[in-house]
Design a protein around this motif. Structure first.
Motif, PDB file in Angstrom:
ATOM      1  N   ALA A 196       9.427   6.433   0.031  1.00 37.49           N
ATOM      2  CA  ALA A 196      10.212   7.591  -0.491  1.00 37.49           C
ATOM      3  C   ALA A 196      11.668   7.352  -0.060  1.00 37.49           C
ATOM      4  O   ALA A 196      12.086   8.341   0.783  1.00 37.49           O
ATOM      5  CB  ALA A 196       9.568   8.725  -0.431  1.00 37.49           C
ATOM      6  N   SER A 197      12.366   6.153  -0.296  1.00 40.09           N
ATOM      7  CA  SER A 197      13.656   6.218  -0.165  1.00 40.09           C
ATOM      8  C   SER A 197      14.630   7.148  -0.476  1.00 40.09           C
ATOM      9  O   SER A 197      15.856   7.246  -0.010  1.00 40.09           O
ATOM     10  CB  SER A 197      14.055   4.842  -0.440  1.00 40.09           C
ATOM     11  OG  SER A 197      14.244   4.608  -1.867  1.00 40.09           O
ATOM     12  N   PHE A 198      14.311   8.035  -1.609  1.00 38.23           N
ATOM     13  CA  PHE A 198      15.241   9.096  -1.922  1.00 38.23           C
ATOM     14  C   PHE A 198      15.208  10.095  -1.132  1.00 38.23           C
ATOM     15  O   PHE A 198      15.900  11.249  -0.940  1.00 38.23           O
ATOM     16  CB  PHE A 198      14.838   9.558  -3.311  1.00 38.23           C
ATOM     17  CG  PHE A 198      13.272   9.998  -3.605  1.00 38.23           C
ATOM     18  CD1 PHE A 198      13.123  11.424  -3.334  1.00 38.23           C
ATOM     19  CD2 PHE A 198      12.193   9.315  -3.708  1.00 38.23           C
ATOM     20  CE1 PHE A 198      11.892  11.958  -3.303  1.00 38.23           C
ATOM     21  CE2 PHE A 198      10.747   9.657  -3.664  1.00 38.23           C
ATOM     22  CZ  PHE A 198      10.810  11.139  -3.664  1.00 38.23           C
ATOM     23  N   LEU A 199      14.213  10.163  -0.143  1.00 39.64           N
ATOM     24  CA  LEU A 199      14.187  11.219   1.019  1.00 39.64           C
ATOM     25  C   LEU A 199      14.912  10.743   2.043  1.00 39.64           C
ATOM     26  O   LEU A 199      14.733  10.281   2.868  1.00 39.64           O
ATOM     27  CB  LEU A 199      12.484  11.759   1.392  1.00 39.64           C
ATOM     28  CG  LEU A 199      11.938  12.228   0.191  1.00 39.64           C
ATOM     29  CD1 LEU A 199      10.522  12.237   0.876  1.00 39.64           C
ATOM     30  CD2 LEU A 199      12.365  13.667  -0.387  1.00 39.64           C
ATOM     31  N   LYS A 200      16.087  11.436   2.162  1.00 42.38           N
ATOM     32  CA  LYS A 200      17.371  11.010   3.201  1.00 42.38           C
ATOM     33  C   LYS A 200      17.190  12.047   4.064  1.00 42.38           C
ATOM     34  O   LYS A 200      17.774  13.226   3.644  1.00 42.38           O
ATOM     35  CB  LYS A 200      18.559  10.422   2.762  1.00 42.38           C
ATOM     36  CG  LYS A 200      18.313   9.455   1.689  1.00 42.38           C
ATOM     37  CD  LYS A 200      19.716   8.752   1.214  1.00 42.38           C
ATOM     38  CE  LYS A 200      19.468   7.472   0.365  1.00 42.38           C
ATOM     39  NZ  LYS A 200      20.695   7.063  -0.402  1.00 42.38           N
ATOM     40  N   LEU A 201      17.291  11.696   5.531  1.00 38.92           N
ATOM     41  CA  LEU A 201      17.414  12.888   6.497  1.00 38.92           C
ATOM     42  C   LEU A 201      18.912  12.841   6.859  1.00 38.92           C
ATOM     43  O   LEU A 201      19.452  12.136   7.321  1.00 38.92           O
ATOM     44  CB  LEU A 201      16.684  12.497   7.786  1.00 38.92           C
ATOM     45  CG  LEU A 201      16.326  13.606   8.976  1.00 38.92           C
ATOM     46  CD1 LEU A 201      15.783  14.456   8.516  1.00 38.92           C
ATOM     47  CD2 LEU A 201      15.748  12.587  10.142  1.00 38.92           C
ATOM     48  N   ASP A 202      19.271  14.210   6.972  1.00 38.65           N
ATOM     49  CA  ASP A 202      20.542  14.669   7.425  1.00 38.65           C
ATOM     50  C   ASP A 202      20.634  15.835   8.207  1.00 38.65           C
ATOM     51  O   ASP A 202      19.436  16.649   7.879  1.00 38.65           O
ATOM     52  CB  ASP A 202      21.835  14.566   6.428  1.00 38.65           C
ATOM     53  CG  ASP A 202      21.461  15.771   5.600  1.00 38.65           C
ATOM     54  OD1 ASP A 202      21.946  16.820   6.004  1.00 38.65           O
ATOM     55  OD2 ASP A 202      21.073  15.531   4.390  1.00 38.65           O
ATOM     56  N   ALA A 261       4.480  11.319   2.651  1.00 38.34           N
ATOM     57  CA  ALA A 261       6.320  10.994   2.569  1.00 38.34           C
ATOM     58  C   ALA A 261       6.750  12.522   2.704  1.00 38.34           C
ATOM     59  O   ALA A 261       7.354  12.947   3.628  1.00 38.34           O
ATOM     60  CB  ALA A 261       6.663  10.261   1.656  1.00 38.34           C
ATOM     61  N   ILE A 262       6.673  13.405   1.682  1.00 37.57           N
ATOM     62  CA  ILE A 262       7.494  14.556   1.484  1.00 37.57           C
ATOM     63  C   ILE A 262       7.158  15.608   2.469  1.00 37.57           C
ATOM     64  O   ILE A 262       7.864  16.059   3.252  1.00 37.57           O
ATOM     65  CB  ILE A 262       7.153  15.091  -0.108  1.00 37.57           C
ATOM     66  CG1 ILE A 262       7.432  13.943  -1.137  1.00 37.57           C
ATOM     67  CG2 ILE A 262       7.844  16.374  -0.208  1.00 37.57           C
ATOM     68  CD1 ILE A 262       7.484  14.427  -2.533  1.00 37.57           C
ATOM     69  N   LEU A 263       5.847  15.873   2.883  1.00 42.08           N
ATOM     70  CA  LEU A 263       5.245  16.570   3.743  1.00 42.08           C
ATOM     71  C   LEU A 263       5.873  16.319   5.314  1.00 42.08           C
ATOM     72  O   LEU A 263       6.569  17.321   5.751  1.00 42.08           O
ATOM     73  CB  LEU A 263       3.884  16.898   4.017  1.00 42.08           C
ATOM     74  CG  LEU A 263       3.465  17.895   4.835  1.00 42.08           C
ATOM     75  CD1 LEU A 263       3.798  19.219   4.818  1.00 42.08           C
ATOM     76  CD2 LEU A 263       1.584  17.700   4.904  1.00 42.08           C
ATOM     77  N   PRO A 264       5.560  14.982   5.625  1.00 38.07           N
ATOM     78  CA  PRO A 264       6.109  14.880   7.051  1.00 38.07           C
ATOM     79  C   PRO A 264       7.485  14.671   7.079  1.00 38.07           C
ATOM     80  O   PRO A 264       8.026  15.086   8.126  1.00 38.07           O
ATOM     81  CB  PRO A 264       5.422  13.676   7.432  1.00 38.07           C
ATOM     82  CG  PRO A 264       4.817  12.964   5.953  1.00 38.07           C
ATOM     83  CD  PRO A 264       4.671  14.178   5.129  1.00 38.07           C
ATOM     84  N   PHE A 265       8.193  14.394   6.139  1.00 42.35           N
ATOM     85  CA  PHE A 265       9.699  14.303   5.999  1.00 42.35           C
ATOM     86  C   PHE A 265      10.407  15.793   6.320  1.00 42.35           C
ATOM     87  O   PHE A 265      10.915  15.725   7.032  1.00 42.35           O
ATOM     88  CB  PHE A 265       9.956  13.823   4.785  1.00 42.35           C
ATOM     89  CG  PHE A 265      11.728  13.642   4.771  1.00 42.35           C
ATOM     90  CD1 PHE A 265      12.427  12.954   5.131  1.00 42.35           C
ATOM     91  CD2 PHE A 265      12.341  14.896   3.851  1.00 42.35           C
ATOM     92  CE1 PHE A 265      13.890  12.706   4.913  1.00 42.35           C
ATOM     93  CE2 PHE A 265      13.654  14.887   3.965  1.00 42.35           C
ATOM     94  CZ  PHE A 265      14.468  13.755   4.462  1.00 42.35           C
TER      95      PHE A 265
END
Length: 196
Positions: free
Chosen positions: A47-53, A160-164
């Motif tokens: 899920a490369s669209f989920l970017k951490l900042d 992906a979405i939950l752990p992210f």
């Protein structure tokens, strides 16, 4: 402007809800949040669209110092400024949702329980709200604007979405506690410093 009852003459008085110092702090935190919003990276290849900042940190610190309203203003202003620079208005929508579901509950709870315990509770609740809110937002927004089938997005929730968002919520919360305790005496109104 207000009236001096004793002299029955108008006197100049600053009746703005936000002081000059508060506005300056909010502007600085907004600039810092905008800078941090460009330091982002994906942590799940699927899920490369989920970017951490960690751009939520400055706005949440403002929320702790001055309340949910100012914190949300900083968070939304950062999201809009980022979108104005990058042209990513769908990302702006997601960032606005993130700001609302995270900053508001954290700041409201901390305002009612102005202690370390209250801050921790506020951030835990905010993290839960972030997780739930962003799962729902992804299920709605990704199919509408990114053309991803609903089933494909739903299949990414658990891996992906939950752990992210758990990682993001925990990381932001830890940084908020560290930053706020370090600078609270500099930015927080005097009436709030007693228990902070």
């Amino acid at each position: 402007m207000s009236i001096d009852a004793r002299a029955n003459t108008p006197t100049l008085q600053n009746e703005n809800r936000w002081s000059t110092k508060q506005l300056v702090v909010m502007a600085l935190m907004c600039a810092l949040a905008l800078l941090l919003s460009f330091i982002e990276f994906p942590i799940f290849p699927s899920a490369s669209f989920l970017k951490l900042d960690v751009s939520l940190v400055p706005s949440t610190v403002v929320g702790f110092a001055y309340g949910a309203g100012p914190g949300l203003v900083v968070g939304l202003a950062c999201a809009v400024a980022h979108a104005a620079i990058t042209g990513n208005w769908v990302g702006c929508l997601m960032s606005c949702i993130v700001a609302i579901v995270y900053i508001v509950p954290a700041a409201l709870i901390y305002a009612r329980m102005h202690t370390l315990k209250g801050g921790i509770i506020g951030l835990v609740v905010a993290t839960v709200c972030l997780i739930v809110g962003i799962i729902i937002a992804n299920l709605v927004i990704d199919p509408l604007f990114y053309g991803m089938p609903f089933e494909a997005v739903a299949a990414l929730v658990v891996p992906a979405i939950l752990p992210f968002n758990v990682i993001k919520g925990v990381l932001v919360s830890v940084l908020v506690m560290l930053v706020y305790k370090a600078i609270s005496n500099l930015i927080t109104p005097a009436k709030k410093q007693a228990k902070a």
